[in-house]
Design a protein around this motif. Structure first.
Motif, PDB file in Angstrom:
ATOM      1  N   ILE A 164       0.795  -1.320   0.056  1.00 40.49           N
ATOM      2  CA  ILE A 164      -0.297  -0.269  -0.074  1.00 40.49           C
ATOM      3  C   ILE A 164       1.017   0.673  -0.319  1.00 40.49           C
ATOM      4  O   ILE A 164       1.805   1.248   0.683  1.00 40.49           O
ATOM      5  CB  ILE A 164      -0.671   0.012   1.135  1.00 40.49           C
ATOM      6  N   ASP A 165       0.095   1.825  -0.882  1.00 39.50           N
ATOM      7  CA  ASP A 165       1.176   3.187  -0.795  1.00 39.50           C
ATOM      8  C   ASP A 165       0.815   4.267  -0.239  1.00 39.50           C
ATOM      9  O   ASP A 165      -0.610   5.041  -0.293  1.00 39.50           O
ATOM     10  CB  ASP A 165       1.817   3.382  -2.867  1.00 39.50           C
ATOM     11  N   ALA A 166       1.580   5.215   0.837  1.00 40.39           N
ATOM     12  CA  ALA A 166       0.692   6.955   0.849  1.00 40.39           C
ATOM     13  C   ALA A 166       1.156   8.415   0.145  1.00 40.39           C
ATOM     14  O   ALA A 166       3.262   7.769  -0.024  1.00 40.39           O
ATOM     15  CB  ALA A 166       1.235   6.487   2.161  1.00 40.39           C
ATOM     16  N   VAL A 167       0.628   8.816  -0.879  1.00 40.76           N
ATOM     17  CA  VAL A 167       1.616  10.668  -1.020  1.00 40.76           C
ATOM     18  C   VAL A 167       0.990  11.133  -0.561  1.00 40.76           C
ATOM     19  O   VAL A 167      -0.467  11.273   0.001  1.00 40.76           O
ATOM     20  CB  VAL A 167       1.014  10.280  -2.310  1.00 40.76           C
ATOM     21  N   VAL A 168       1.551  11.897   0.795  1.00 32.39           N
ATOM     22  CA  VAL A 168       1.406  13.408   1.255  1.00 32.39           C
ATOM     23  C   VAL A 168       1.212  14.221   0.369  1.00 32.39           C
ATOM     24  O   VAL A 168       2.573  14.933  -0.407  1.00 32.39           O
ATOM     25  CB  VAL A 168       2.168  13.031   2.310  1.00 32.39           C
ATOM     26  N   ARG A 169       0.934  15.665  -0.057  1.00 31.39           N
ATOM     27  CA  ARG A 169       0.594  16.440  -1.120  1.00 31.39           C
ATOM     28  C   ARG A 169      -0.098  17.554  -0.352  1.00 31.39           C
ATOM     29  O   ARG A 169      -1.276  17.622   0.545  1.00 31.39           O
ATOM     30  CB  ARG A 169       0.281  15.885  -2.517  1.00 31.39           C
ATOM     31  N   VAL A 170       0.339  18.786  -1.304  1.00 32.64           N
ATOM     32  CA  VAL A 170      -1.276  19.891  -0.787  1.00 32.64           C
ATOM     33  C   VAL A 170      -2.147  19.828  -1.806  1.00 32.64           C
ATOM     34  O   VAL A 170      -2.077  18.755  -2.576  1.00 32.64           O
ATOM     35  CB  VAL A 170      -0.043  21.469  -2.068  1.00 32.64           C
ATOM     36  N   GLN A 171      -3.703  19.985  -0.936  1.00 36.33           N
ATOM     37  CA  GLN A 171      -4.051  18.704  -1.720  1.00 36.33           C
ATOM     38  C   GLN A 171      -5.091  19.991  -3.634  1.00 36.33           C
ATOM     39  O   GLN A 171      -4.773  21.080  -3.579  1.00 36.33           O
ATOM     40  CB  GLN A 171      -6.306  19.859  -1.141  1.00 36.33           C
ATOM     41  N   GLY A 172      -4.507  19.015  -4.707  1.00 37.81           N
ATOM     42  CA  GLY A 172      -4.324  19.222  -5.793  1.00 37.81           C
ATOM     43  C   GLY A 172      -3.025  19.808  -5.995  1.00 37.81           C
ATOM     44  O   GLY A 172      -3.265  20.781  -7.277  1.00 37.81           O
TER      45      GLY A 172
ATOM     46  N   GLY B 161       6.084   1.469  -1.357  1.00 37.31           N
ATOM     47  CA  GLY B 161       6.452   0.006  -0.896  1.00 37.31           C
ATOM     48  C   GLY B 161       5.415  -0.381   0.407  1.00 37.31           C
ATOM     49  O   GLY B 161       4.510  -0.232   0.620  1.00 37.31           O
ATOM     50  N   THR B 162       6.392  -1.151   2.088  1.00 33.58           N
ATOM     51  CA  THR B 162       5.242  -1.641   2.143  1.00 33.58           C
ATOM     52  C   THR B 162       5.783  -0.825   4.005  1.00 33.58           C
ATOM     53  O   THR B 162       6.376  -0.905   4.228  1.00 33.58           O
ATOM     54  CB  THR B 162       6.356  -3.199   2.936  1.00 33.58           C
ATOM     55  N   PRO B 163       4.590  -0.689   4.307  1.00 31.45           N
ATOM     56  CA  PRO B 163       4.430  -0.578   5.703  1.00 31.45           C
ATOM     57  C   PRO B 163       4.086  -0.957   7.172  1.00 31.45           C
ATOM     58  O   PRO B 163       4.442  -2.047   5.913  1.00 31.45           O
ATOM     59  CB  PRO B 163       2.730   0.652   5.311  1.00 31.45           C
ATOM     60  N   ALA B 164       4.701   0.174   8.188  1.00 35.98           N
ATOM     61  CA  ALA B 164       4.335  -0.970   9.216  1.00 35.98           C
ATOM     62  C   ALA B 164       3.285  -1.111   9.206  1.00 35.98           C
ATOM     63  O   ALA B 164       2.600  -0.578   9.227  1.00 35.98           O
ATOM     64  CB  ALA B 164       5.130  -0.829  10.269  1.00 35.98           C
TER      65      ALA B 164
ATOM     66  N   GLU C 244      -4.612  26.903   1.648  1.00 38.64           N
ATOM     67  CA  GLU C 244      -4.553  25.684   1.364  1.00 38.64           C
ATOM     68  C   GLU C 244      -4.790  24.437   2.198  1.00 38.64           C
ATOM     69  O   GLU C 244      -4.298  24.941   3.459  1.00 38.64           O
ATOM     70  CB  GLU C 244      -3.135  25.072   0.277  1.00 38.64           C
ATOM     71  N   GLN C 245      -5.160  22.495   2.197  1.00 37.24           N
ATOM     72  CA  GLN C 245      -4.749  22.228   2.533  1.00 37.24           C
ATOM     73  C   GLN C 245      -4.153  21.067   2.324  1.00 37.24           C
ATOM     74  O   GLN C 245      -3.734  21.007   0.787  1.00 37.24           O
ATOM     75  CB  GLN C 245      -6.704  21.119   2.794  1.00 37.24           C
ATOM     76  N   VAL C 246      -3.358  19.874   3.079  1.00 30.95           N
ATOM     77  CA  VAL C 246      -2.182  19.287   3.241  1.00 30.95           C
ATOM     78  C   VAL C 246      -3.293  17.529   3.242  1.00 30.95           C
ATOM     79  O   VAL C 246      -4.278  17.301   3.739  1.00 30.95           O
ATOM     80  CB  VAL C 246      -1.977  18.692   4.006  1.00 30.95           C
ATOM     81  N   GLU C 247      -3.168  17.188   2.253  1.00 37.79           N
ATOM     82  CA  GLU C 247      -4.454  15.630   2.295  1.00 37.79           C
ATOM     83  C   GLU C 247      -2.531  14.289   2.046  1.00 37.79           C
ATOM     84  O   GLU C 247      -1.733  14.327   1.998  1.00 37.79           O
ATOM     85  CB  GLU C 247      -5.380  15.223   1.078  1.00 37.79           C
ATOM     86  N   VAL C 248      -3.389  13.532   2.071  1.00 42.73           N
ATOM     87  CA  VAL C 248      -2.581  12.037   2.490  1.00 42.73           C
ATOM     88  C   VAL C 248      -3.760  10.914   1.135  1.00 42.73           C
ATOM     89  O   VAL C 248      -4.844  11.067   1.435  1.00 42.73           O
ATOM     90  CB  VAL C 248      -2.308  11.338   3.563  1.00 42.73           C
ATOM     91  N   GLU C 249      -3.789  10.617   0.317  1.00 40.67           N
ATOM     92  CA  GLU C 249      -4.448   9.853  -0.453  1.00 40.67           C
ATOM     93  C   GLU C 249      -3.040   8.222  -0.086  1.00 40.67           C
ATOM     94  O   GLU C 249      -2.172   7.647  -0.471  1.00 40.67           O
ATOM     95  CB  GLU C 249      -3.809   9.827  -2.208  1.00 40.67           C
ATOM     96  N   PHE C 250      -3.858   7.607   0.237  1.00 40.16           N
ATOM     97  CA  PHE C 250      -3.643   5.931  -0.205  1.00 40.16           C
ATOM     98  C   PHE C 250      -3.944   5.263  -1.046  1.00 40.16           C
ATOM     99  O   PHE C 250      -5.176   5.265  -1.933  1.00 40.16           O
ATOM    100  CB  PHE C 250      -4.286   4.866   1.027  1.00 40.16           C
ATOM    101  N   THR C 251      -2.719   4.536  -1.662  1.00 41.23           N
ATOM    102  CA  THR C 251      -3.594   3.266  -2.754  1.00 41.23           C
ATOM    103  C   THR C 251      -2.974   1.985  -2.066  1.00 41.23           C
ATOM    104  O   THR C 251      -1.674   1.345  -2.107  1.00 41.23           O
ATOM    105  CB  THR C 251      -2.414   3.907  -4.428  1.00 41.23           C
TER     106      THR C 251
END
Length: 261
Positions: free
Chosen positions: A32-40, A49-52, A73-80
């Motif tokens: 499972i991946d996680a990407v932290v970004r400024v929303q949009g 990679g592999t989370p604990a 602006e907002q900060v978001e995290v997207e899980f894939t």
């Protein structure tokens, strides 16, 4: 964001996500991946990679890119998830038992913007550096935070005077002491606190300091201090005035028109 949040390059970051299994069982080493970004907008950190996986919580760690999050602006995290349909889950957050969170490094945190002593209560008064013993003055400080005024969770005041008898230590101000809940500080949100200090009989130099804390953990703080002094009021020298008849003659309360005083 209520104010600008500056994230440096190469800073350590982590994402902790509590989950609830809807279908199947979460593997010990899920893909499972996680990407932290400024929303949009810009990517702050790509955590692939592999989370604990422990205790119903997934944890990713990594480093950040240099990103400035602007006010508004907002900060978001997207899980894939790459696990396919064998595992379906929801992310649980915003509770004491499921405190999913993003940890970010930043150079912009809570700040004490101003501290002064005034001769009248807010919104009046003029800043002063001294007064006489026994007068009431007003210790006023404005604090801002890039996350907004709600994240300013504590403010303490210390007044250190000559000796220890007249000191005030660890005085906690609360929202009931806020005289302006949203002062104009550019784009940042903040609070203006005020403490009515009835000064003591101790004459001399004082140091007034404040410490503001943000968040529920209270470990991120900012401090400021200012000097102040108290002096005894000069009431003059006592004297005795006596009216006499003639030069240093006997005391009298009345005179003829021809008399000398």
């Amino acid at each position: 964001m209520a104010g600008q949040l500056i994230i440096p390059a190469g800073g350590g970051t982590s994402v902790e996500a509590f989950y609830n299994e809807v279908i199947g069982t979460m593997p010990t080493s899920p893909d499972i991946d996680a990407v932290v970004r400024v929303q949009g907008g810009a990517t702050i950190a790509s955590l692939t990679g592999t989370p604990a996986n422990a205790g119903g919580k997934l944890t990713w760690t990594g480093t950040t890119n240099a990103v400035t999050v602007a006010a508004g602006e907002q900060v978001e995290v997207e899980f894939t998830t790459n696990e396919g349909g064998a595992v379906v889950f929801t992310i649980e957050y915003d509770s004491e038992t499921k405190p999913s969170k993003i940890d970010l490094p930043t150079t912009t945190v809570i700040e004490v913007d101003s501290l002064g002593v005034y001769d009248a209560a807010y919104p009046g008064g003029t800043a002063i550096g001294n007064t006489t013993n026994g007068q009431t003055v007003y210790v006023r400080t404005t604090v801002s935070d890039p996350f907004g005024s709600y994240d300013i969770t504590a403010l303490t005041v210390d007044i250190d005077g000559p000796g220890t008898v007249c000191d005030i230590t660890g005085l906690a101000l609360t929202d009931s002491d806020v005289v302006d809940p949203d002062p104009i500080l550019g784009t940042e949100a903040g609070k203006t606190y005020e403490y009515a200090w009835t000064t003591t009989t101790c004459e001399g130099a004082y140091n007034i300091s404040v410490a503001a804390a943000e968040g529920s953990e209270g470990t991120i703080t900012d401090q400021d201090s200012t000097a102040f002094s108290l002096t005894q009021e000069d009431l003059g020298t006592p004297c005795l005035l006596d009216f006499t008849s003639g030069n240093n003659g006997p005391s009298t309360t009345s005179y003829l028109s021809t008399d000398d005083i």
